[in-house]
Design an enzyme around this catalytic site. Structure first.
Site, PDB file in Angstrom:
ATOM      1  N   ASP A  67       0.813  -1.219   0.000  1.00 23.00           N
ATOM      2  CA  ASP A  67       0.000   0.000   0.000  1.00 23.00           C
ATOM      3  C   ASP A  67       0.847   1.270   0.000  1.00 23.00           C
ATOM      4  O   ASP A  67       2.062   1.230   0.221  1.00 23.00           O
ATOM      5  CB  ASP A  67      -0.961   0.010   1.207  1.00 23.00           C
ATOM      6  CG  ASP A  67      -0.327  -0.544   2.478  1.00 23.00           C
ATOM      7  OD1 ASP A  67       0.917  -0.501   2.605  1.00 23.00           O
ATOM      8  OD2 ASP A  67      -1.064  -1.024   3.346  1.00 23.00           O
ATOM      9  N   ASP A 136      -7.580  -2.705  14.215  1.00 19.41           N
ATOM     10  CA  ASP A 136      -8.959  -3.016  13.803  1.00 19.41           C
ATOM     11  C   ASP A 136      -9.017  -4.246  12.908  1.00 19.41           C
ATOM     12  O   ASP A 136     -10.043  -4.527  12.290  1.00 19.41           O
ATOM     13  CB  ASP A 136      -9.588  -1.804  13.095  1.00 19.41           C
ATOM     14  CG  ASP A 136      -8.836  -1.396  11.827  1.00 19.41           C
ATOM     15  OD1 ASP A 136      -7.843  -2.069  11.448  1.00 19.41           O
ATOM     16  OD2 ASP A 136      -9.242  -0.395  11.195  1.00 19.41           O
ATOM     17  N   HIS A 138      -7.191  -4.741  10.134  1.00 22.21           N
ATOM     18  CA  HIS A 138      -6.892  -4.562   8.707  1.00 22.21           C
ATOM     19  C   HIS A 138      -5.591  -5.257   8.311  1.00 22.21           C
ATOM     20  O   HIS A 138      -4.663  -5.369   9.106  1.00 22.21           O
ATOM     21  CB  HIS A 138      -6.892  -3.073   8.287  1.00 22.21           C
ATOM     22  CG  HIS A 138      -5.777  -2.244   8.803  1.00 22.21           C
ATOM     23  ND1 HIS A 138      -5.974  -0.993   9.370  1.00 22.21           N
ATOM     24  CD2 HIS A 138      -4.429  -2.432   8.830  1.00 22.21           C
ATOM     25  CE1 HIS A 138      -4.799  -0.478   9.709  1.00 22.21           C
ATOM     26  NE2 HIS A 138      -3.850  -1.332   9.395  1.00 22.21           N
ATOM     27  N   GLU A 143      -9.682  -1.981   5.297  1.00 21.77           N
ATOM     28  CA  GLU A 143     -10.331  -1.690   6.569  1.00 21.77           C
ATOM     29  C   GLU A 143     -11.553  -2.582   6.757  1.00 21.77           C
ATOM     30  O   GLU A 143     -12.035  -3.188   5.791  1.00 21.77           O
ATOM     31  CB  GLU A 143     -10.746  -0.205   6.594  1.00 21.77           C
ATOM     32  CG  GLU A 143      -9.575   0.779   6.521  1.00 21.77           C
ATOM     33  CD  GLU A 143      -8.777   0.870   7.829  1.00 21.77           C
ATOM     34  OE1 GLU A 143      -8.727  -0.103   8.609  1.00 21.77           O
ATOM     35  OE2 GLU A 143      -8.172   1.952   8.057  1.00 21.77           O
TER      36      GLU A 143
HETATM   37  C1  F6R Z   1       1.408  -1.453   6.134  1.00 19.86           C
HETATM   38  C2  F6R Z   1       0.147  -2.130   6.256  1.00 19.86           C
HETATM   39  C3  F6R Z   1      -0.644  -2.168   7.523  1.00 19.86           C
HETATM   40  C4  F6R Z   1       0.209  -2.364   8.776  1.00 19.86           C
HETATM   41  C5  F6R Z   1      -0.665  -2.277  10.026  1.00 19.86           C
HETATM   42  C6  F6R Z   1       0.142  -2.449  11.291  1.00 19.86           C
HETATM   43  O1  F6R Z   1       1.939  -1.585   4.830  1.00 19.86           O
HETATM   44  O2  F6R Z   1      -0.271  -2.666   5.286  1.00 19.86           O
HETATM   45  O3  F6R Z   1      -1.603  -3.193   7.440  1.00 19.86           O
HETATM   46  O4  F6R Z   1       0.824  -3.620   8.705  1.00 19.86           O
HETATM   47  O5  F6R Z   1      -1.300  -1.025  10.043  1.00 19.86           O
HETATM   48  O6  F6R Z   1       1.002  -1.382  11.449  1.00 19.86           O
HETATM   49  P1  F6R Z   1       2.124  -1.381  12.593  1.00 19.86           P
HETATM   50  O7  F6R Z   1       3.065  -2.477  12.243  1.00 19.86           O
HETATM   51  O8  F6R Z   1       2.778  -0.037  12.500  1.00 19.86           O
HETATM   52  O9  F6R Z   1       1.420  -1.637  13.871  1.00 19.86           O
END
Ligand code: F6R
Length: 262
Positions: A67, A136, A138, A143
């Site tokens: 992403d 959440d 994701h 989401e």
């Molecule tokens: C990032 C992504 C997100 C993160 C998630 C956890 O490329 O796709 O799904 O893996 O938001 O983020 P952290 O590791 O910062 O808790």
């Protein structure tokens, strides 16, 4: 799903790095799907160490990131391109031309997302997709309520995700509202997925993803439908799993995992 619970995030990250290391040595032109955020950073550090000290060669590896924020140019300090360069690509011998992220500045979102999917297919598909999980549930930036069949597209971030990620920006208002993300359908097509989650803050999302129903309200639960998902957890992230002791026993008795250095 294979659930691996280790005492701390360092050990879990090293084990995950060893899975990727072995895969690259077996297939030097491996196609990696990569994630940003805090979670994979220790795993990326271990891949860098393996490159420097143990000759792990990334020269033929290709990568696709999950992403990118919409509206952030690649050189923005909080862009995911910048993050990947700083945390991994600048420290290994992968050609930058072999590393792909969605372009957050694209003028034609639909065409760009379709082209991203086509590029993944042309590379032969993703061999190993690295994933973190949002508080959440994701994965990527899919989401809650994302279709389990979704493809690369634009998504609006939830307020919770924007608050969680505001630590990478000066203030909440600077966190973009939108992003481009691989879809859940895209992620499910990868040959293996490795999901990393550390800390108590991820324990509810992890319990829902592993032991809850498959539901768009916890996008990571879609990984229950994937034939080769490995989930690397520390004790805190595993804290709300009912079958914790069973997962530990399966891991300890597995001949496959006994051949790894833990
Ligand atoms: C990032 C992504 C997100 C993160 C998630 C956890 O490329 O796709 O799904 O893996 O938001 O983020 P952290 O590791 O910062 O808790």
């Amino acid at each position: 799903m294979e659930i691996i619970i280790l005492p701390d995030s360092q050990k879990a990250s090293r084990l995950c790095a060893e899975v990727i290391d072995r895969a690259i040595r077996a297939k030097p032109d491996l196609v990696l799907g990569l994630a940003t955020g805090s979670t994979p950073v220790p795993m990326y550090r271990d891949l860098i160490r393996r490159h420097r000290e143990e000759g792990l060669d990334f020269s033929k590896v290709r990568s696709f990131n999950l992403d990118e924020y919409l509206g952030l140019p690649p050189d923005h300090p909080a862009s995911y391109r910048r993050f990947m360069d700083e945390q991994l690509f600048d420290h290994i011998n992968i050609p930058k031309s072999s590393t792909r992220l969605p372009d957050g500045m694209t003028k034609d979102i639909a065409a760009h997302c379709a082209a991203y999917e086509a590029e993944i297919r042309a590379a032969g598909g993703i061999d190993i997709q690295v994933l973190g999980i949002g508080s959440d549930g994701h994965i990527g930036f899919n989401e809650p309520s994302s279709s389990l069949a979704s493809r690369t597209r634009m998504q609006t971030l939830t307020l919770q995700t924007r608050q969680d990620n505001s630590r990478f920006f000066d203030k909440l208002e600077d966190v973009p509202f939108g992003c481009l993300t691989m879809g859940i359908g895209t992620i499910l097509e990868s040959r293996m997925t490795v999901l990393l989650a550390f800390g108590e803050g991820k324990s509810d999302a992890i319990a829902g993803a592993i032991e809850g129903p498959v539901t768009a309200m916890n996008p990571a639960s879609a990984l229950q439908l994937h034939p080769d998902t490995r989930v690397f957890l520390d004790e805190a992230a595993a804290g709300k799993l009912k079958l914790r002791s069973y997962y530990r026993e399966s891991f300890e008795r597995s001949p496959y995992w006994q051949s790894f250095k833990i």
